[in-house]
Each structure stands twice: as structure tokens, then as C-alpha cells.
Design a protein around this motif. Structure first.
Motif, PDB file in Angstrom:
ATOM      1  N   TYR A 204       0.845  -1.194   0.000  1.00  0.00           N
ATOM      2  CA  TYR A 204       0.000   0.000   0.000  1.00  0.00           C
ATOM      3  C   TYR A 204       0.884   1.249   0.000  1.00  0.00           C
ATOM      4  CZ  TYR A 204      -3.458  -3.481   1.259  1.00  0.00           C
ATOM      5  OH  TYR A 204      -4.261  -4.598   1.268  1.00  0.00           O
ATOM      6  N   GLU A 205       0.785   2.008  -1.092  1.00  0.00           N
ATOM      7  CA  GLU A 205       1.676   3.161  -1.265  1.00  0.00           C
ATOM      8  C   GLU A 205       0.912   4.481  -1.193  1.00  0.00           C
ATOM      9  OE1 GLU A 205       5.166   3.341  -4.184  1.00  0.00           O
ATOM     10  OE2 GLU A 205       3.639   4.535  -5.222  1.00  0.00           O
ATOM     11  N   CYS A 206       1.478   5.443  -0.443  1.00  0.00           N
ATOM     12  CA  CYS A 206       0.883   6.774  -0.343  1.00  0.00           C
ATOM     13  C   CYS A 206       1.082   7.510  -1.668  1.00  0.00           C
ATOM     14  CB  CYS A 206       1.547   7.552   0.803  1.00  0.00           C
ATOM     15  SG  CYS A 206       1.039   9.282   0.882  1.00  0.00           S
ATOM     16  N   SER A 207      -0.011   8.029  -2.210  1.00  0.00           N
ATOM     17  CA  SER A 207       0.047   8.715  -3.503  1.00  0.00           C
ATOM     18  C   SER A 207       0.704  10.095  -3.403  1.00  0.00           C
ATOM     19  CB  SER A 207      -1.369   8.867  -4.070  1.00  0.00           C
ATOM     20  OG  SER A 207      -2.179   9.610  -3.158  1.00  0.00           O
TER      21      SER A 207
ATOM     22  N   ASP B 296      -3.074   1.199   7.923  1.00  0.00           N
ATOM     23  CA  ASP B 296      -1.910   2.033   8.197  1.00  0.00           C
ATOM     24  C   ASP B 296      -1.788   3.155   7.167  1.00  0.00           C
ATOM     25  OD1 ASP B 296      -1.296   0.504  10.378  1.00  0.00           O
ATOM     26  OD2 ASP B 296       0.245  -0.698   9.360  1.00  0.00           O
ATOM     27  N   LEU B 297      -2.113   2.855   5.927  1.00  0.00           N
ATOM     28  CA  LEU B 297      -2.058   3.876   4.881  1.00  0.00           C
ATOM     29  C   LEU B 297      -3.102   4.956   5.145  1.00  0.00           C
ATOM     30  CD1 LEU B 297      -1.176   5.102   2.225  1.00  0.00           C
ATOM     31  CD2 LEU B 297      -2.698   3.490   1.036  1.00  0.00           C
TER      32      LEU B 297
ATOM     33  N   PHE C 238      -7.634  14.559  17.402  1.00  0.00           N
ATOM     34  CA  PHE C 238      -6.443  13.791  17.108  1.00  0.00           C
ATOM     35  C   PHE C 238      -6.621  13.007  15.813  1.00  0.00           C
ATOM     36  CE2 PHE C 238      -6.762  14.529  21.590  1.00  0.00           C
ATOM     37  CZ  PHE C 238      -5.477  14.899  21.958  1.00  0.00           C
ATOM     38  N   SER C 239      -5.504  12.723  15.154  1.00  0.00           N
ATOM     39  CA  SER C 239      -5.552  11.983  13.895  1.00  0.00           C
ATOM     40  C   SER C 239      -5.580  10.484  14.116  1.00  0.00           C
ATOM     41  CB  SER C 239      -4.343  12.342  13.021  1.00  0.00           C
ATOM     42  OG  SER C 239      -3.125  12.029  13.692  1.00  0.00           O
ATOM     43  N   ARG C 240      -5.150  10.037  15.325  1.00  0.00           N
ATOM     44  CA  ARG C 240      -5.125   8.602  15.609  1.00  0.00           C
ATOM     45  C   ARG C 240      -5.839   8.287  16.922  1.00  0.00           C
ATOM     46  NH1 ARG C 240       0.423   5.939  15.600  1.00  0.00           N
ATOM     47  NH2 ARG C 240       0.905   7.589  17.106  1.00  0.00           N
ATOM     48  N   ALA C 241      -6.501   7.143  16.951  1.00  0.00           N
ATOM     49  CA  ALA C 241      -7.227   6.721  18.152  1.00  0.00           C
ATOM     50  C   ALA C 241      -6.274   6.546  19.325  1.00  0.00           C
ATOM     51  CB  ALA C 241      -7.973   5.422  17.875  1.00  0.00           C
ATOM     52  N   GLN C 242      -5.065   6.020  19.062  1.00  0.00           N
ATOM     53  CA  GLN C 242      -4.090   5.808  20.128  1.00  0.00           C
ATOM     54  C   GLN C 242      -3.689   7.126  20.781  1.00  0.00           C
ATOM     55  OE1 GLN C 242      -2.854   3.085  21.685  1.00  0.00           O
ATOM     56  NE2 GLN C 242      -1.849   4.577  22.998  1.00  0.00           N
ATOM     57  N   CYS C 243      -3.550   8.176  19.969  1.00  0.00           N
ATOM     58  CA  CYS C 243      -3.195   9.491  20.511  1.00  0.00           C
ATOM     59  C   CYS C 243      -4.307  10.022  21.422  1.00  0.00           C
ATOM     60  CB  CYS C 243      -2.929  10.475  19.385  1.00  0.00           C
ATOM     61  SG  CYS C 243      -1.447  10.090  18.431  1.00  0.00           S
ATOM     62  N   LEU C 244      -5.548   9.764  21.049  1.00  0.00           N
ATOM     63  CA  LEU C 244      -6.673  10.186  21.893  1.00  0.00           C
ATOM     64  C   LEU C 244      -6.669   9.430  23.212  1.00  0.00           C
ATOM     65  CD1 LEU C 244      -9.294  11.614  22.572  1.00  0.00           C
ATOM     66  CD2 LEU C 244     -10.516   9.913  21.192  1.00  0.00           C
ATOM     67  N   ARG C 245      -6.437   8.100  23.148  1.00  0.00           N
ATOM     68  CA  ARG C 245      -6.415   7.296  24.376  1.00  0.00           C
ATOM     69  C   ARG C 245      -5.306   7.786  25.320  1.00  0.00           C
ATOM     70  NH1 ARG C 245      -7.648   3.034  20.726  1.00  0.00           N
ATOM     71  NH2 ARG C 245      -5.444   2.473  20.513  1.00  0.00           N
ATOM     72  N   THR C 246      -4.154   8.102  24.757  1.00  0.00           N
ATOM     73  CA  THR C 246      -3.049   8.602  25.570  1.00  0.00           C
ATOM     74  C   THR C 246      -3.398   9.958  26.172  1.00  0.00           C
ATOM     75  OG1 THR C 246      -1.407   7.436  24.219  1.00  0.00           O
ATOM     76  CG2 THR C 246      -0.623   9.295  25.533  1.00  0.00           C
ATOM     77  N   HIS C 247      -4.008  10.837  25.370  1.00  0.00           N
ATOM     78  CA  HIS C 247      -4.397  12.168  25.831  1.00  0.00           C
ATOM     79  C   HIS C 247      -5.383  12.104  26.989  1.00  0.00           C
ATOM     80  CE1 HIS C 247      -6.113  16.210  25.865  1.00  0.00           C
ATOM     81  NE2 HIS C 247      -7.289  15.641  25.732  1.00  0.00           N
ATOM     82  N   LEU C 248      -6.314  11.168  26.942  1.00  0.00           N
ATOM     83  CA  LEU C 248      -7.349  11.060  27.977  1.00  0.00           C
ATOM     84  C   LEU C 248      -6.754  10.878  29.373  1.00  0.00           C
ATOM     85  CD1 LEU C 248     -10.086   8.972  26.146  1.00  0.00           C
ATOM     86  CD2 LEU C 248     -10.334  11.292  27.047  1.00  0.00           C
TER      87      LEU C 248
END
Length: 222
Positions: free
Chosen positions: A27-30, A41-42, A64-74
Motif C-alpha cells: 500500500y503506497e501513499c500517492s 496504516d495507509l 487527534f488523527s489517531r485513536a491511540q493518541c486520543l487514548r493517551t491524551h485522555l
């Protein structure tokens, strides 16, 4: 449709787990051509280009752009600290903070200054140190425009404008704008004299007093 594939042999779905193990990244980012092993991941990566932030904190509405970042922020709201030091049992909300803390026990200093080779346990400390070589002073006083290399020094300087004196002597209640000044003042109560002359061993409570005294040995004028 699913049944028909038993006859055609078509296999349109790839196991993302296998792709990760083999290192294959189909999977390549255009935009930047970076490759990923999974479509998920893409999609997450593409947000670095679009600026999309679909995950919103229900407390302060920060996004946040990622769910993990939100969980950490909480954890800043809940006070949760799931990462515990196995040596001193101190707890941390971020795994990164625990890894950095562990260096206080191991003495590890992985960040080295390319100029003087001095080593540091934290990347932030190295970045701050580099300003002693570059002369960079990114912190500017909004009142007099004086510049500082450290945010701490700017905060202390601002008290010359505001008159704030947050450090109070517990003995005589005299107040000071700098913690250093309070520590020096406390010696007038404790009698502590940590600065010793290497020539005659006379002791002083302040470094400035010791420097003045040393001139009596060198013959240097005050």
C-alpha cells in the motif's frame, strides 16, 4: 459470490499479519510514496497530509488523527498512570516517559552532542544544550524583547516586569523572585557555608563572596 471463489480460486483478501511478518508493503501513499503493509496504516498515514483529525476528546474537545493518541491524551484528564518503574515504583502515563525515567537508574545517556561530545539522557536536554554552541535564543520577552535560550530563564526574567515573588522564606517570610535567591538567603538562618577557599580553607555562604576572597590570595584588584 463467496461460493463462486471456490471454483475460480480467486483470493482477493490478504492476511495483514502475514504481510507484516514478510515485510511486504503493497500500500503506497500517492502523496509521498511511503509504503505500508496494511490499508489501515495507509489511511492513518494519509491524515498527515490531509490534516484530518477524526478522534475528539469528550472532555476538552481537542482532536487527534489517531485513536491511540486520543487514548493517551485522555490520561491527562483521568490521571491514569499505567506504566510503573520496576525499581522505584514511580508511575507514568506514557511509555516514553517511563523509558526516559529508567535512565536515572541505569545512567544511560544515548544523546551525544556532535560538537563537544557531552552526553544526555533526554533528547530535549541535548537540544537545549546545543544552544550553548549555536547561540540560539528562541524565547523573547514580550515586554522588553530581551532574548533567552531557556524558557525557564524567560519566566524568571518576566518577574522583573511583574514584580512577582513566588519563593517565600519559611523562617522570616521574606519573598524572592528566584528559587536560587531563596536558597542563598536560607543560609543566613542555617549558617551553612558551602563555598570553601582551596588556599586557606575559609568558608563562605555565597559563591560571590568566595570569588571576592580569592583575590586576596592572587593580588587581583576587586
Amino acid at each position: 459470490m463467496t461460493h463462486i471463489r471456490t471454483h475460480t480460486g480467486e483470493k482477493p483478501y490478504e492476511c495483514t499479519g502475514c504481510l507484516k511478518h514478510t515485510g511486504e508493503k503493497p500500500y503506497e501513499c500517492s502523496v509521498c510514496l511511503k509504503k505500508f503493509s496494511t490499508a489501515r496504516d495507509l489511511r492513518t498515514h494519509l491524515r498527515t497530509h490531509t490534516g484530518e483529525k477524526p478522534y475528539e476528546c469528550s472532555v476538552c474537545l481537542k482532536k487527534f488523527s489517531r485513536a491511540q493518541c486520543l487514548r493517551t491524551h485522555l490520561r491527562t484528564h483521568t490521571g491514569e498512570k499505567p506504566y510503573e518503574c520496576s525499581i522505584c515504583l514511580n508511575k507514568f502515563s506514557l511509555a516514553h516517559d517511563l523509558r526516559t525515567h529508567l535512565r536515572t537508574h541505569t545512567g544511560e545517556k544515548p544523546y551525544e552532542c556532535s560538537v563537544c561530545l557531552k552526553k544526555f539522557s533526554r533528547a530535549q536536554d541535548l537540544r537545549t544544550h546545543l544552544r550553548t554552541h549555536t547561540g540560539e535564543k528562541p524565547y523573547v520577552c514580550s515586554v522588553c524583547l530581551k532574548k533567552f535560550s531557556l524558557a525557564h530563564n524567560l519566566r524568571t526574567h518576566l518577574r522583573t516586569h511583574t514584580g512577582e515573588k513566588p519563593y517565600e522564606c519559611s523562617v522570616c517570610l521574606k519573598k524572592f523572585s528566584r528559587a536560587h535567591d531563596l536558597r542563598t538567603h536560607l543560609r543566613t538562618h542555617t549558617g551553612e557555608k558551602p563555598y570553601e577557599c582551596t588556599v586557606c580553607l575559609k568558608k563562605f555562604s555565597r559563591a560571590q563572596a568566595l570569588r571576592g576572597h580569592l583575590r586576596t590570595h592572587t593580588g587581583q584588584k576587586p
